[in-house]
Write a protein that holds these residues in place. Structure first.
Motif: not given
Length: 133
Positions: A5-31
């Motif tokens: 979060l700090l890196a995104q805010i510092a880079s001016g990327d705070s308005g970006r919309v991120e893909l999120i999942a439940h914390p126990e979802v095993g997939a951390q990368l999706l095409t």
């Protein structure tokens, strides 16, 4: 997560919309194709077989429009047509609509197998950010 979060805010990327999942979802990368299939309700399970529960904001919500256009590379009306097809054909259900980013965060954080999206300013440690390639 806090460093992300700090890196995104510092880079001016705070308005970006991120893909999120439940914390126990095993997939951390999706095409993009897989993400698009999940949000179009064509793919109903995670790679490990767990059911995916999709949450979306209203079609007119700014974060929904940005996510669909920028991350899925389709228009909101095209996604709505895909949902209408699966509902009217009886082959599936539309995603669950939430009324606000706060509700999105709460529902994804507390629903096993869930997937949604949030602008970076609404992220916290209760959800995981999924990287899209």
């Amino acid at each position: 997560m806090a460093l992300l979060l700090l890196a995104q805010i510092a880079s001016g990327d705070s308005g970006r919309v991120e893909l999120i999942a439940h914390p126990e979802v095993g997939a951390q990368l999706l095409t993009r194709d897989t993400t698009r299939a999940i949000f179009a309700m064509r793919q109903r399970t995670w790679p490990d077989g767990q059911a995916v529960r999709v949450f979306v904001l209203a079609n007119e919500h700014e974060d929904h429009v940005r996510f669909v256009k920028e991350r899925l590379a389709v228009y909101p009306h095209q996604l709505q047509l895909a949902w209408d097809r699966v509902v009217f054909s009886g082959t599936g259900q539309a995603p669950t609509r939430v009324t606000s980013p706060t509700e999105m965060r709460e529902r994804v954080a507390t629903t096993p197998g869930s997937l949604g999206y949030l602008a970076t300013e609404h992220l916290d440690e209760r959800v995981q950010v999924i990287t899209m390639e």
